[in-house]
Design a protein around this motif. Structure first.
Motif, PDB file in Angstrom:
ATOM      1  N   SER A 216       0.855  -1.184   0.000  1.00 36.16           N
ATOM      2  CA  SER A 216       0.000   0.000   0.000  1.00 36.16           C
ATOM      3  C   SER A 216       0.891   1.235   0.000  1.00 36.16           C
ATOM      4  O   SER A 216       2.025   1.199   0.473  1.00 36.16           O
ATOM      5  N   HIS A 217       0.362   2.326  -0.542  1.00 41.33           N
ATOM      6  CA  HIS A 217       1.100   3.592  -0.517  1.00 41.33           C
ATOM      7  C   HIS A 217       0.116   4.731  -0.339  1.00 41.33           C
ATOM      8  O   HIS A 217      -1.058   4.636  -0.696  1.00 41.33           O
ATOM      9  N   SER A 218       0.611   5.795   0.243  1.00 39.18           N
ATOM     10  CA  SER A 218      -0.192   6.991   0.473  1.00 39.18           C
ATOM     11  C   SER A 218       0.715   8.197   0.358  1.00 39.18           C
ATOM     12  O   SER A 218       1.425   8.529   1.307  1.00 39.18           O
ATOM     13  N   SER A 219       0.738   8.790  -0.766  1.00 44.88           N
ATOM     14  CA  SER A 219       1.529   9.968  -1.137  1.00 44.88           C
ATOM     15  C   SER A 219       2.993   9.859  -0.753  1.00 44.88           C
ATOM     16  O   SER A 219       3.817   9.567  -1.586  1.00 44.88           O
ATOM     17  N   GLU A 220       3.364  10.035   0.478  1.00 48.85           N
ATOM     18  CA  GLU A 220       4.781  10.097   0.825  1.00 48.85           C
ATOM     19  C   GLU A 220       5.319   8.842   1.508  1.00 48.85           C
ATOM     20  O   GLU A 220       6.501   8.769   1.826  1.00 48.85           O
ATOM     21  N   VAL A 221       4.473   7.853   1.750  1.00 48.03           N
ATOM     22  CA  VAL A 221       4.917   6.630   2.418  1.00 48.03           C
ATOM     23  C   VAL A 221       4.436   5.392   1.670  1.00 48.03           C
ATOM     24  O   VAL A 221       3.459   5.432   0.924  1.00 48.03           O
ATOM     25  N   VAL A 222       5.161   4.298   1.902  1.00 42.01           N
ATOM     26  CA  VAL A 222       4.781   3.010   1.337  1.00 42.01           C
ATOM     27  C   VAL A 222       4.849   1.983   2.468  1.00 42.01           C
ATOM     28  O   VAL A 222       5.710   2.071   3.339  1.00 42.01           O
ATOM     29  N   ALA A 223       3.888   1.051   2.461  1.00 37.02           N
ATOM     30  CA  ALA A 223       3.836  -0.002   3.469  1.00 37.02           C
ATOM     31  C   ALA A 223       3.808  -1.353   2.770  1.00 37.02           C
ATOM     32  O   ALA A 223       3.087  -1.546   1.793  1.00 37.02           O
ATOM     33  N   VAL A 224       4.603  -2.287   3.300  1.00 36.86           N
ATOM     34  CA  VAL A 224       4.665  -3.640   2.759  1.00 36.86           C
ATOM     35  C   VAL A 224       4.483  -4.616   3.913  1.00 36.86           C
ATOM     36  O   VAL A 224       5.102  -4.468   4.965  1.00 36.86           O
TER      37      VAL A 224
ATOM     38  N   ILE B   5      -2.731  -5.243   3.520  1.00 34.29           N
ATOM     39  CA  ILE B   5      -2.273  -4.046   4.232  1.00 34.29           C
ATOM     40  C   ILE B   5      -2.806  -2.802   3.544  1.00 34.29           C
ATOM     41  O   ILE B   5      -3.008  -2.791   2.324  1.00 34.29           O
ATOM     42  N   ASP B   6      -3.047  -1.771   4.335  1.00 36.05           N
ATOM     43  CA  ASP B   6      -3.392  -0.459   3.786  1.00 36.05           C
ATOM     44  C   ASP B   6      -2.816   0.610   4.690  1.00 36.05           C
ATOM     45  O   ASP B   6      -2.697   0.414   5.901  1.00 36.05           O
ATOM     46  N   ILE B   7      -2.440   1.723   4.093  1.00 34.27           N
ATOM     47  CA  ILE B   7      -1.948   2.882   4.831  1.00 34.27           C
ATOM     48  C   ILE B   7      -2.608   4.119   4.248  1.00 34.27           C
ATOM     49  O   ILE B   7      -2.734   4.249   3.032  1.00 34.27           O
ATOM     50  N   GLU B   8      -3.064   4.991   5.117  1.00 36.95           N
ATOM     51  CA  GLU B   8      -3.712   6.244   4.709  1.00 36.95           C
ATOM     52  C   GLU B   8      -3.382   7.331   5.713  1.00 36.95           C
ATOM     53  O   GLU B   8      -3.150   7.052   6.894  1.00 36.95           O
TER      54      GLU B   8
END
Length: 193
Positions: A77-85, A94-97
């Motif tokens: 998942s990614h949200s503009s300035e970050v990425v999560a694995v 997984i999700d990130i917001e």
């Protein structure tokens, strides 16, 4: 075991980054947007750092990333300035917001009235949204209704966990955490009851 890696997306990648392969660069070229290319390279770099530079990354029939390691599952998942694995020995989502995002205007499309009543936390909209996105990735099927097919049954605020139901039968667990000052991360796995 579940391994969660959250990193800021670099502004630029150096030509000397030994974890990024020519396959990664070729895969990133398909994105017109520079930010999306950087996010794509960022998550692939994380996977290679965790599993080895030689890991083969491909996509399944619904477009989710998969690796060529037995009993190894990934979710991204990614949200503009970050990425999560998330990397695990079992299916995972997984999700990130950003919790600063306005979830109120779309709430009727992803949160039922009974889910709305589970918490009065100011970040509840972000928690439910990220949980539903993580559940969607865990479930791994298209044509899923965020309200009808993915249901949050309970929320344990002390442990930041949710017990959920997938399509009226399968049970899943979602763990909520925070990254940096304003990012919410949800990780979904099948529940062991």
């Amino acid at each position: 075991m579940v391994n969660i890696i959250v990193e800021r997306v670099p502004e630029i990648y150096t030509c000397c980054d030994t974890l990024i392969t020519s396959e990664d660069v070729a895969s990133a070229v398909r994105f017109q947007n520079e930010r999306r290319r950087r996010e794509h390279l960022a998550w692939r770099r994380i996977v290679r750092k965790a599993l080895g530079r030689d890991v083969r990354i491909s996509y399944n029939e619904i477009g989710a990333p998969v690796v060529d390691r037995a009993n190894t599952y990934i979710s991204v998942s990614h949200s503009s300035e970050v990425v999560a694995v998330a990397i695990a020995e079992c299916p995972i989502g997984i999700d990130i917001e950003s919790s600063k995002r306005d979830f109120e205007h779309a709430k009727s499309r992803f949160m039922s009235r009974s889910e709305e009543l589970l918490s009065s936390d100011s970040n509840w909209g972000a928690y439910v949204w990220t949980a539903k996105e993580a559940l969607y990735k865990l479930y791994g099927r298209r044509e899923i209704e965020l309200i009808g097919d993915l249901r949050i049954d309970s929320f344990n605020s002390e442990h930041s966990t949710m017990l959920c139901t997938l399509a009226e039968s399968e049970k899943a667990m979602v763990e909520i955490s925070h990254y940096a000052p304003h990012f919410v991360v949800a990780v979904a796995t099948m529940a062991k009851l």
